[in-house]
Design a protein around this motif. Structure first.
Motif, PDB file in Angstrom:
ATOM      1  N   GLY A  40      22.760 -69.280   6.471  1.00  9.17           N
ATOM      2  CA  GLY A  40      22.192 -67.939   6.557  1.00  9.17           C
ATOM      3  C   GLY A  40      20.850 -67.903   7.269  1.00  9.17           C
ATOM      4  O   GLY A  40      20.370 -68.899   7.823  1.00  9.17           O
ATOM      5  N   ASP A  41      20.228 -66.739   7.246  1.00 17.56           N
ATOM      6  CA  ASP A  41      19.000 -66.511   8.013  1.00 17.56           C
ATOM      7  C   ASP A  41      17.798 -67.267   7.451  1.00 17.56           C
ATOM      8  O   ASP A  41      16.797 -67.433   8.161  1.00 17.56           O
ATOM      9  N   GLN A  42      17.893 -67.698   6.176  1.00 15.21           N
ATOM     10  CA  GLN A  42      16.772 -68.424   5.570  1.00 15.21           C
ATOM     11  C   GLN A  42      17.068 -69.924   5.444  1.00 15.21           C
ATOM     12  O   GLN A  42      16.440 -70.622   4.651  1.00 15.21           O
ATOM     13  N   LYS A  55      25.680 -66.243  -1.059  1.00 15.54           N
ATOM     14  CA  LYS A  55      27.029 -66.797  -1.240  1.00 15.54           C
ATOM     15  C   LYS A  55      27.483 -67.414   0.071  1.00 15.54           C
ATOM     16  O   LYS A  55      27.601 -66.724   1.082  1.00 15.54           O
ATOM     17  N   GLY A  56      27.744 -68.727   0.068  1.00 10.98           N
ATOM     18  CA  GLY A  56      28.143 -69.438   1.277  1.00 10.98           C
ATOM     19  C   GLY A  56      29.642 -69.577   1.390  1.00 10.98           C
ATOM     20  O   GLY A  56      30.407 -68.950   0.657  1.00 10.98           O
ATOM     21  N   ARG A  57      30.058 -70.406   2.321  1.00  9.63           N
ATOM     22  CA  ARG A  57      31.467 -70.779   2.419  1.00  9.63           C
ATOM     23  C   ARG A  57      31.700 -72.027   1.567  1.00  9.63           C
ATOM     24  O   ARG A  57      30.801 -72.878   1.461  1.00  9.63           O
ATOM     25  N   PRO A  58      32.883 -72.171   0.974  1.00 13.53           N
ATOM     26  CA  PRO A  58      33.170 -73.423   0.266  1.00 13.53           C
ATOM     27  C   PRO A  58      32.972 -74.611   1.206  1.00 13.53           C
ATOM     28  O   PRO A  58      33.375 -74.552   2.379  1.00 13.53           O
ATOM     29  N   ASP A  59      32.317 -75.659   0.698  1.00 19.57           N
ATOM     30  CA  ASP A  59      32.076 -76.867   1.509  1.00 19.57           C
ATOM     31  C   ASP A  59      31.327 -76.516   2.800  1.00 19.57           C
ATOM     32  O   ASP A  59      31.730 -76.900   3.900  1.00 19.57           O
ATOM     33  N   GLU A  60      30.259 -75.785   2.659  1.00 22.72           N
ATOM     34  CA  GLU A  60      29.484 -75.298   3.810  1.00 22.72           C
ATOM     35  C   GLU A  60      29.080 -76.426   4.756  1.00 22.72           C
ATOM     36  O   GLU A  60      29.036 -76.246   5.979  1.00 22.72           O
ATOM     37  N   THR A  61      28.802 -77.605   4.226  1.00 22.09           N
ATOM     38  CA  THR A  61      28.324 -78.707   5.082  1.00 22.09           C
ATOM     39  C   THR A  61      29.376 -79.173   6.080  1.00 22.09           C
ATOM     40  O   THR A  61      29.042 -79.841   7.059  1.00 22.09           O
ATOM     41  N   GLU A  67      29.937 -76.497  11.455  1.00 22.68           N
ATOM     42  CA  GLU A  67      28.883 -76.837  12.423  1.00 22.68           C
ATOM     43  C   GLU A  67      27.791 -75.775  12.470  1.00 22.68           C
ATOM     44  O   GLU A  67      26.607 -76.081  12.518  1.00 22.68           O
ATOM     45  N   ASP A  68      28.200 -74.511  12.482  1.00 23.64           N
ATOM     46  CA  ASP A  68      27.242 -73.408  12.599  1.00 23.64           C
ATOM     47  C   ASP A  68      27.034 -72.802  11.210  1.00 23.64           C
ATOM     48  O   ASP A  68      27.981 -72.321  10.592  1.00 23.64           O
ATOM     49  N   HIS A  69      25.794 -72.799  10.723  1.00 22.01           N
ATOM     50  CA  HIS A  69      25.515 -72.294   9.379  1.00 22.01           C
ATOM     51  C   HIS A  69      24.780 -70.959   9.386  1.00 22.01           C
ATOM     52  O   HIS A  69      24.354 -70.482   8.339  1.00 22.01           O
ATOM     53  N   LYS A  71      33.114 -72.505  -5.562  1.00 21.79           N
ATOM     54  CA  LYS A  71      32.582 -73.358  -4.489  1.00 21.79           C
ATOM     55  C   LYS A  71      31.645 -72.570  -3.567  1.00 21.79           C
ATOM     56  O   LYS A  71      30.667 -73.111  -3.049  1.00 21.79           O
ATOM     57  N   SER A  72      31.937 -71.299  -3.379  1.00 26.91           N
ATOM     58  CA  SER A  72      31.054 -70.440  -2.575  1.00 26.91           C
ATOM     59  C   SER A  72      29.708 -70.253  -3.274  1.00 26.91           C
ATOM     60  O   SER A  72      28.650 -70.329  -2.642  1.00 26.91           O
ATOM     61  N   PHE A  73      29.770 -70.003  -4.585  1.00 24.07           N
ATOM     62  CA  PHE A  73      28.532 -69.827  -5.364  1.00 24.07           C
ATOM     63  C   PHE A  73      27.770 -71.139  -5.512  1.00 24.07           C
ATOM     64  O   PHE A  73      26.548 -71.139  -5.664  1.00 24.07           O
ATOM     65  N   ALA A  74      28.510 -72.252  -5.500  1.00 28.20           N
ATOM     66  CA  ALA A  74      27.833 -73.561  -5.609  1.00 28.20           C
ATOM     67  C   ALA A  74      26.917 -73.807  -4.408  1.00 28.20           C
ATOM     68  O   ALA A  74      26.006 -74.628  -4.473  1.00 28.20           O
ATOM     69  N   GLU A  75      27.148 -73.093  -3.299  1.00 31.64           N
ATOM     70  CA  GLU A  75      26.296 -73.208  -2.109  1.00 31.64           C
ATOM     71  C   GLU A  75      25.081 -72.270  -2.177  1.00 31.64           C
ATOM     72  O   GLU A  75      24.203 -72.327  -1.313  1.00 31.64           O
TER      73      GLU A  75
END
Length: 470
Positions: free
Chosen positions: A92-94, A318-324, A327-329, A221-225
């Motif tokens: 995200g932006d931060q 809230k991210g994507r599951p397994d965000e790492t 490539e583009d975050h 998994k989304s919330f875990a990010e």
């Protein structure tokens, strides 16, 4: 922080005794939770001793203790995964800034809504499953049902802790309302449609724990990010418990398939009516159940094009599951092509994150399908179980209400309505499956429509008395 303090009224690893105001608030909520459990939890089993696992630490290894306990005496509590030192926002932006230990004011209402919606699903599934103990196919399955139920109860505690600890009076009121809504209630239903579906048979339970709990895995998994660190830590530990629920679904359906194939072999038939007459679930009926629960669960991800998902990602909530693994975050420049009834649309990737998550989910669902189809193939039969198209039977997003078959093809409305009973369980199908549901609780015995599991629980035999009735 890894160990859990069970000497306190509310077991926890968040040093609850150091915050007397929060402790009193949660102790005030506890009797209401127990009242809800008594009224809406598994009926008529409160005096049974159940072989349950209880979390004793939040380490990935050796985190659980097994033993007999009466469900109302289960020690529900608040367990967060250990903090990651110097953790930074991963998307995200931060991105790259320190994670939040408190809720930023501008995100307060959105984060509260996300936590309430997740929290609402936990007691809902207990309510949906409350009568199933009376028709369990074996004592092993009965114990697994109760394990799921007590863990969903603990997952409710996890969300209620966040509401109480970080959202003040609004949070406390939301926590109370989590016990006032009920699955299927005409006046105060649960927030998400899937959690208001009636569940009257164990085939539905296996499909629900396979598909709907898998959606839960993806949401957690989304919330875990999340940049909100207490939410991230809460969901990381919940994922440890969630794995068992999906295991019950996958192995349950596998055992149904195995038993059906045995009956087909014994009677040298693949005629569904003959299979039914000999007390097994024919494969076409199983396919209908898969279609129903998969399509219902697909709506839980939200609309394909969503400004909410864009805002939640850009803000870091809230991210994507397994965000790492991506490539583009930040995703400010990316676009994606989405199919709609009007044709293909190119939309910003930020606005399509629900669909990105739904596609990952469907790939995950395919894993079980491949295993079940290998069983069918080895038995020499041509039928293959499939997942329905993500456009089928949708009630949210651009495909909502559009007449589409299970392959994703648009059809005439009258054809769709005529053929719907070919695709999802009819009343006759449900009545047949319900007719198989006879309670079997003698240790080691199994209902005739399902094969035994490969092994018992925690290295115990299948003939162990997992539930002791008084």
């Amino acid at each position: 922080m890894s160990s859990i303090n069970y000497s306190e009224k509310i077991p926890n690893n968040v040093n609850l005794t150091n915050d007397r105001t929060l402790q009193r608030a949660l102790e005030h909520w506890q009797p209401a939770f127990l009242k809800w459990w008594h009224e809406m939890g598994p009926t008529d089993f409160e005096k049974a001793d159940v072989y349950l696992r209880t979390a004793i630490s939040v380490d990935a290894q050796g985190w659980a203790h097994y033993g007999k306990v009466k469900m109302p005496d289960y020690r529900w509590g608040i367990f967060l995964a250990d903090a990651v030192p110097d953790r930074k926002i991963g998307f995200g932006d931060q991105m790259g800034q320190p994670v939040w230990q408190q809720v930023p004011g501008e995100y307060r209402s959105t984060l509260r809504r996300l936590i309430v919606t997740q929290g609402d699903t936990e007691p809902a599934s207990v309510e949906q499953q409350r009568m199933l103990g009376h028709t369990c196919p074996s004592m092993y399955d009965l114990r697994n049902l109760f394990q799921i139920n007590v863990e969903e109860g603990r997952h409710l505690w996890a969300m209620v802790y966040l509401l109480h600890a970080y959202f003040g009076r609004d949070g406390r009121e939301e926590a109370e309302e989590l016990l006032e809504r009920h699955s299927g209630d005409a006046d105060k239903p649960r927030i998400l449609t899937t959690f208001n579906e009636p569940m009257t048979d164990w085939l539905s339970l296996y499909c629900f724990t396979y598909f709907t709990d898998r959606d839960g895995k993806y949401q957690l998994k989304s919330f875990a990010e999340s940049a909100f660190d207490p939410l991230s830590r809460t969901c990381r530990f919940m994922l440890t418990e969630e794995a068992h629920h999906m295991f019950v679904g996958e192995t349950g359906i596998s055992r149904v398939v195995k038993r059906t194939l045995e009956v087909m072999k014994e009677h040298a038939t693949d005629d569904p009516d003959v299979v039914r007459r000999h007390g097994a679930v024919d494969l076409p009926t199983l396919q209908k159940y898969l279609n129903f629960w998969c399509s219902s669960s697909l709506d839980l991800f939200g609309s394909e094009i969503s400004s909410n998902s864009a805002g939640n990602f850009a803000s870091g909530m809230k991210g994507r599951p397994d965000e790492t693994t991506y490539e583009d975050h930040v995703l400010r420049e990316k676009t994606i092509k989405l199919a709609t009834p009007e044709g293909e649309q190119e939309v910003p990737m930020l606005n399509a994150l629900n669909e990105v998550m739904r596609e990952s989910y469907l790939k995950d669902c395919e894993i079980g399908l491949k295993r079940w189809n290998r069983q069918i193939e080895r038995a020499g039969h041509g039928l293959r179980l499939t997942l329905p198209s993500s456009r089928f039977r949708r009630s949210i997003g651009p495909w909502a209400g559009v007449p589409v078959d299970t392959h994703g093809r648009m059809v005439e409305r009258h054809e769709y309505e005529q053929r719907l009973e070919d695709w999802i369980p009819s009343q006759r199908d449900r009545a047949f499956v319900h007719s198989l549901m006879h309670r079997v609780v003698e240790p080691g015995k199994m209902a005739g429509w399902i094969a035994p599991p490969e092994r018992g629980i925690n290295n115990l035999g299948l003939d162990y008395e997992y539930v002791h009735f008084h």
